[in-house]
Design a protein around this motif. Structure first.
Motif, PDB file in Angstrom:
ATOM      1  N   PRO A 196     101.874 -90.698  34.832  1.00 39.02           N
ATOM      2  CA  PRO A 196     101.646 -89.648  35.746  1.00 39.02           C
ATOM      3  C   PRO A 196     102.590 -88.665  35.432  1.00 39.02           C
ATOM      4  O   PRO A 196     103.320 -88.954  34.632  1.00 39.02           O
ATOM      5  CB  PRO A 196     101.629 -90.706  36.745  1.00 39.02           C
ATOM      6  CG  PRO A 196     102.492 -92.087  36.423  1.00 39.02           C
ATOM      7  CD  PRO A 196     101.954 -92.140  35.015  1.00 39.02           C
ATOM      8  N   GLY A 197     102.635 -87.612  36.676  1.00 38.43           N
ATOM      9  CA  GLY A 197     103.434 -86.862  36.386  1.00 38.43           C
ATOM     10  C   GLY A 197     104.966 -87.048  36.454  1.00 38.43           C
ATOM     11  O   GLY A 197     105.695 -86.431  35.603  1.00 38.43           O
ATOM     12  N   TRP A 198     105.335 -88.191  37.321  1.00 39.73           N
ATOM     13  CA  TRP A 198     106.631 -88.540  37.279  1.00 39.73           C
ATOM     14  C   TRP A 198     107.386 -89.030  35.999  1.00 39.73           C
ATOM     15  O   TRP A 198     108.274 -89.065  35.556  1.00 39.73           O
ATOM     16  CB  TRP A 198     107.022 -89.456  38.597  1.00 39.73           C
ATOM     17  CG  TRP A 198     106.121 -90.879  38.189  1.00 39.73           C
ATOM     18  CD1 TRP A 198     105.272 -91.257  38.739  1.00 39.73           C
ATOM     19  CD2 TRP A 198     106.770 -92.092  37.710  1.00 39.73           C
ATOM     20  NE1 TRP A 198     104.824 -92.515  38.419  1.00 39.73           N
ATOM     21  CE2 TRP A 198     105.717 -92.962  37.567  1.00 39.73           C
ATOM     22  CE3 TRP A 198     108.043 -92.136  36.794  1.00 39.73           C
ATOM     23  CZ2 TRP A 198     106.219 -94.164  37.012  1.00 39.73           C
ATOM     24  CZ3 TRP A 198     108.264 -93.546  36.255  1.00 39.73           C
ATOM     25  CH2 TRP A 198     107.066 -94.522  36.478  1.00 39.73           C
ATOM     26  N   MET A 199     106.112 -89.526  35.176  1.00 40.06           N
ATOM     27  CA  MET A 199     106.690 -90.154  33.889  1.00 40.06           C
ATOM     28  C   MET A 199     106.803 -89.143  33.003  1.00 40.06           C
ATOM     29  O   MET A 199     107.740 -88.996  32.235  1.00 40.06           O
ATOM     30  CB  MET A 199     105.367 -90.985  33.334  1.00 40.06           C
ATOM     31  CG  MET A 199     105.923 -92.310  32.535  1.00 40.06           C
ATOM     32  SD  MET A 199     104.685 -93.237  32.294  1.00 40.06           S
ATOM     33  CE  MET A 199     104.756 -94.307  33.407  1.00 40.06           C
ATOM     34  N   LEU A 200     105.963 -88.345  32.901  1.00 40.27           N
ATOM     35  CA  LEU A 200     105.903 -87.157  32.105  1.00 40.27           C
ATOM     36  C   LEU A 200     107.107 -86.234  32.403  1.00 40.27           C
ATOM     37  O   LEU A 200     107.871 -85.700  31.280  1.00 40.27           O
ATOM     38  CB  LEU A 200     104.794 -86.052  32.382  1.00 40.27           C
ATOM     39  CG  LEU A 200     103.495 -86.541  31.808  1.00 40.27           C
ATOM     40  CD1 LEU A 200     102.233 -85.676  32.288  1.00 40.27           C
ATOM     41  CD2 LEU A 200     103.627 -86.360  30.212  1.00 40.27           C
ATOM     42  N   GLY A 201     107.622 -85.986  33.563  1.00 41.14           N
ATOM     43  CA  GLY A 201     108.487 -85.240  34.033  1.00 41.14           C
ATOM     44  C   GLY A 201     109.901 -85.915  33.585  1.00 41.14           C
ATOM     45  O   GLY A 201     110.912 -85.069  33.516  1.00 41.14           O
ATOM     46  N   GLY A 202     110.052 -87.178  33.524  1.00 43.89           N
ATOM     47  CA  GLY A 202     111.247 -87.900  33.163  1.00 43.89           C
ATOM     48  C   GLY A 202     111.773 -88.041  31.689  1.00 43.89           C
ATOM     49  O   GLY A 202     112.628 -88.806  31.466  1.00 43.89           O
TER      50      GLY A 202
ATOM     51  N   GLY B  99     110.644 -91.645  30.963  1.00 42.76           N
ATOM     52  CA  GLY B  99     110.823 -91.639  29.654  1.00 42.76           C
ATOM     53  C   GLY B  99     110.967 -93.363  29.418  1.00 42.76           C
ATOM     54  O   GLY B  99     110.387 -93.766  28.063  1.00 42.76           O
ATOM     55  N   TYR B 100     111.670 -93.878  30.053  1.00 40.45           N
ATOM     56  CA  TYR B 100     111.935 -95.362  29.853  1.00 40.45           C
ATOM     57  C   TYR B 100     110.788 -96.014  30.130  1.00 40.45           C
ATOM     58  O   TYR B 100     110.519 -97.011  29.425  1.00 40.45           O
ATOM     59  CB  TYR B 100     113.221 -95.843  30.470  1.00 40.45           C
ATOM     60  CG  TYR B 100     114.632 -95.034  30.260  1.00 40.45           C
ATOM     61  CD1 TYR B 100     115.363 -95.411  29.182  1.00 40.45           C
ATOM     62  CD2 TYR B 100     114.970 -94.348  31.268  1.00 40.45           C
ATOM     63  CE1 TYR B 100     116.579 -94.573  28.793  1.00 40.45           C
ATOM     64  CE2 TYR B 100     116.402 -93.507  30.920  1.00 40.45           C
ATOM     65  CZ  TYR B 100     117.053 -93.839  29.563  1.00 40.45           C
ATOM     66  OH  TYR B 100     118.092 -93.176  29.619  1.00 40.45           O
ATOM     67  N   VAL B 101     110.301 -96.087  31.188  1.00 38.08           N
ATOM     68  CA  VAL B 101     109.063 -96.728  31.709  1.00 38.08           C
ATOM     69  C   VAL B 101     107.868 -96.415  30.735  1.00 38.08           C
ATOM     70  O   VAL B 101     107.199 -97.258  30.299  1.00 38.08           O
ATOM     71  CB  VAL B 101     108.661 -96.163  33.258  1.00 38.08           C
ATOM     72  CG1 VAL B 101     107.497 -96.895  33.354  1.00 38.08           C
ATOM     73  CG2 VAL B 101     109.790 -96.758  34.192  1.00 38.08           C
TER      74      VAL B 101
ATOM     75  N   ALA C 249     113.284 -91.806  21.674  1.00 41.25           N
ATOM     76  CA  ALA C 249     113.963 -90.648  21.238  1.00 41.25           C
ATOM     77  C   ALA C 249     112.823 -89.599  20.831  1.00 41.25           C
ATOM     78  O   ALA C 249     113.252 -88.414  20.708  1.00 41.25           O
ATOM     79  CB  ALA C 249     114.671 -91.426  19.802  1.00 41.25           C
ATOM     80  N   THR C 250     111.623 -90.035  20.345  1.00 40.94           N
ATOM     81  CA  THR C 250     110.848 -89.138  19.925  1.00 40.94           C
ATOM     82  C   THR C 250     110.396 -88.173  21.011  1.00 40.94           C
ATOM     83  O   THR C 250     110.188 -87.031  21.273  1.00 40.94           O
ATOM     84  CB  THR C 250     109.527 -89.727  19.409  1.00 40.94           C
ATOM     85  OG1 THR C 250     109.822 -90.434  18.127  1.00 40.94           O
ATOM     86  CG2 THR C 250     108.443 -88.528  19.058  1.00 40.94           C
ATOM     87  N   ASP C 251     110.001 -88.891  22.084  1.00 35.42           N
ATOM     88  CA  ASP C 251     109.595 -88.466  23.354  1.00 35.42           C
ATOM     89  C   ASP C 251     110.591 -87.345  24.166  1.00 35.42           C
ATOM     90  O   ASP C 251     110.474 -86.288  24.347  1.00 35.42           O
ATOM     91  CB  ASP C 251     108.930 -89.160  24.451  1.00 35.42           C
ATOM     92  CG  ASP C 251     107.562 -89.641  24.049  1.00 35.42           C
ATOM     93  OD1 ASP C 251     107.105 -89.226  23.182  1.00 35.42           O
ATOM     94  OD2 ASP C 251     107.208 -90.644  24.810  1.00 35.42           O
TER      95      ASP C 251
END
Length: 125
Positions: free
Chosen positions: A27-33, A42-44, A80-82
């Motif tokens: 979802p967007g919150w994951m992409l945005g983080g 990013g951690y999730v 790290a890649t993301d």
């Protein structure tokens, strides 16, 4: 299980997991983080990838310690890649209609695929 069959089974598991985690469960919150060390996204996301790789590591018949170490390595490399891609993408201001955007996306996906090569190699070596 024969080595070729095991290799292909692991690759199939990792590819299916990658599609689901990167394209269906993000979802967007994951992409945005992803580009912010203070946000959970990013951690999730990296954790979702790590959990999704467990079937591939389990069918390899690895000991629990090896599974934990390979999972930690995958989490670290994936995050790290993301994180790096998010930073580069943000600075480039490239949209999906540009070559830069797709080059960054392709490089990101390529590095994730190399991670799977490394996981399979480490699991079966």
């Amino acid at each position: 299980m024969e080595m070729m069959t095991l290799t292909l089974a692991m690759l199939f598991c990792l590819q299916l997991k990658h599609f689901i985690a990167d394209y269906l469960l993000q979802p967007g919150w994951m992409l945005g983080g992803k580009g912010d060390l203070r946000r959970a996204g990013g951690y999730v996301h990296a954790g979702l990838h790590t959990l999704g790789s467990l079937p591939a590591l389990l069918i390899a018949g690895l000991e629990p310690t090896a599974i934990v170490l390979l999972s930690a390595a995958e989490f670290t490399v994936h995050y790290a890649t993301d994180y790096t891609k998010a930073g580069l993408s943000g600075r480039s201001h490239a949209g999906p209609d540009t070559r830069t955007y797709w080059a960054l996306h392709g490089a990101d996906q390529f590095l994730h695929q190399l991670t799977y090569v490394g996981l399979i190699f480490a699991a079966l070596a």
